[in-house]
Enzyme design. Structure first.
Site, short mmCIF file in Angstrom:
data_model
loop_
_atom_site.label_atom_id
_atom_site.label_comp_id
_atom_site.label_asym_id
_atom_site.label_seq_id
_atom_site.Cartn_x
_atom_site.Cartn_y
_atom_site.Cartn_z
N GLY A 236 76.04 9.45 35.84
CA GLY A 236 75.34 8.18 36.04
C GLY A 236 76.17 6.94 35.80
N ASP B 4 74.64 5.02 31.65
CA ASP B 4 73.82 4.21 32.55
C ASP B 4 72.54 3.74 31.87
OD1 ASP B 4 72.78 6.79 32.43
OD2 ASP B 4 72.72 7.09 34.60
N ASP C 297 67.32 6.44 27.35
CA ASP C 297 65.92 6.82 27.53
C ASP C 297 65.44 7.40 26.19
OD1 ASP C 297 63.47 7.70 28.47
OD2 ASP C 297 64.27 9.18 29.86
N LYS D 74 65.24 1.85 28.28
CA LYS D 74 63.78 1.93 28.49
C LYS D 74 63.11 1.62 27.17
CE LYS D 74 63.76 5.39 32.12
NZ LYS D 74 63.24 6.69 32.54
N PHE E 45 60.69 5.59 36.08
CA PHE E 45 61.87 6.30 36.54
C PHE E 45 62.60 5.45 37.57
CE2 PHE E 45 64.51 9.49 38.51
CZ PHE E 45 64.95 10.16 37.39
N VAL E 46 63.88 5.20 37.32
CA VAL E 46 64.64 4.30 38.17
C VAL E 46 65.82 5.01 38.83
CG1 VAL E 46 63.96 2.20 36.96
CG2 VAL E 46 65.96 3.48 36.15
N ASP F 36 70.30 8.73 39.50
CA ASP F 36 69.84 9.64 40.56
C ASP F 36 68.40 10.09 40.35
OD1 ASP F 36 70.56 11.33 38.23
OD2 ASP F 36 70.05 12.97 39.58
N ARG G 27 72.06 7.82 44.14
CA ARG G 27 73.01 7.11 43.26
C ARG G 27 73.71 5.97 44.00
NH1 ARG G 27 73.76 10.32 38.65
NH2 ARG G 27 73.74 12.56 39.00
P1 IMP Z 1 68.23 10.53 27.26
O1 IMP Z 1 69.03 11.62 26.60
O2 IMP Z 1 66.78 10.87 27.39
O3 IMP Z 1 68.44 9.17 26.64
O4 IMP Z 1 68.67 10.51 28.76
C1 IMP Z 1 69.71 9.83 29.21
C2 IMP Z 1 70.11 10.36 30.56
O5 IMP Z 1 68.99 10.76 31.34
C3 IMP Z 1 70.78 9.26 31.31
O6 IMP Z 1 72.17 9.35 31.11
C4 IMP Z 1 70.38 9.52 32.72
O7 IMP Z 1 71.33 10.38 33.30
C5 IMP Z 1 69.08 10.25 32.66
N1 IMP Z 1 67.92 9.35 32.90
C6 IMP Z 1 67.04 8.89 32.01
N2 IMP Z 1 66.14 8.08 32.58
C7 IMP Z 1 66.46 8.04 33.88
C8 IMP Z 1 65.89 7.35 35.02
O8 IMP Z 1 64.91 6.59 34.95
N3 IMP Z 1 66.52 7.55 36.21
C9 IMP Z 1 67.60 8.37 36.35
N4 IMP Z 1 68.17 9.00 35.33
C10 IMP Z 1 67.60 8.85 34.10
MG MG Z 2 73.51 9.97 32.68
#
Ligand code: IMP
Ligand code: MG
Length: 183
Positions: A38, A93, A96, A124, A145-146, A152, A158
């Site tokens: 990402g 990127d 979350d 987020k 979700f973006v 992606d 992407r």
């Molecule tokens: P986390 O471990 O939940 O913080 O997830 C982070 C990873 O999930 C990011 O590096 C993204 O690759 C993916 N991700 C989380 N939210 C989104 C979204 O809204 N769109 C696309 N990819 C996301």
């Molecule tokens: Mg990522």
């Protein structure tokens, strides 16, 4: 899909972040570690705005997402990162749940980084499940979700030059959603 940030807004956000990072970092060398996949568009724009000496490493992290929810995190464990004694900026990127960056921060500290700071293009709001601090954040988003600008949906989209939120009609019907996506 609904456009949330157009190309101009994204560039302004990266300008702002680069200025913030530069002011905080000063002239000392940076080892930037980008989280694949990402991060690719974001770091391509970010590095060209930084003036300190920058080394770049990339690390693969991915989680299974049925539709838009996370699964177990997988890190590529096979690569030896040369970061002992170095000041690291970890770049992803989007922040979350925070599991990805929390795991990576630990791993970089274990590998002997002198310091680890974190920059994300997007965060987020209210979604973090683990305690994690991002030092530099481009934009805050509500929980949606973006896609685009490197992010992606099931490994597609992407390449959109803008950032868009997926809307209910953009998702395939139930039963056709069990493909892998990550990074
Ligand atoms: P986390 O471990 O939940 O913080 O997830 C982070 C990873 O999930 C990011 O590096 C993204 O690759 C993916 N991700 C989380 N939210 C989104 C979204 O809204 N769109 C696309 N990819 C996301
Ligand atoms: Mg990522």
């Amino acid at each position: 899909m609904k456009v949330l940030l157009n190309e101009r807004q994204l560039q302004q956000g990266v300008d702002r972040l680069a200025a913030e990072i530069s002011a905080a970092w000063g002239p000392r060398p940076m080892t930037m570690i980008g989280v694949l996949n990402g991060c690719i568009v974001f770091i391509a724009d970010l590095i060209r705005r930084l003036k300190m000496p920058v080394r770049i490493e990339l690390i693969q992290a991915s989680s299974y997402r049925g539709q838009t929810t996370r699964g177990p995190l997988r890190l590529a464990a096979d690569r030896q990162l040369e970061i002992r004694g170095r000041h690291v900026l970890l770049v992803d990127d989007i922040l979350d749940t925070g599991h990805t960056l929390a795991a990576l921060q630990n791993r970089l500290r274990e590998a002997g980084a002198a310091s680890v700071r974190t920059a994300v293009l997007l965060r987020k709001a209210g979604c973090q499940e683990v305690e994690i601090h991002a030092d530099f954040v481009g934009f805050e988003l509500p929980d949606q979700f973006v896609v685009g600008y490197g992010l992606d949906y099931r490994d597609q989209l992407r390449n959109l030059p803008y950032l868009a939120a997926m809307e209910p009609d953009d998702f395939p019907p139930a039963g056709q959603q069990n493909t892998f996506s990550g990074g």
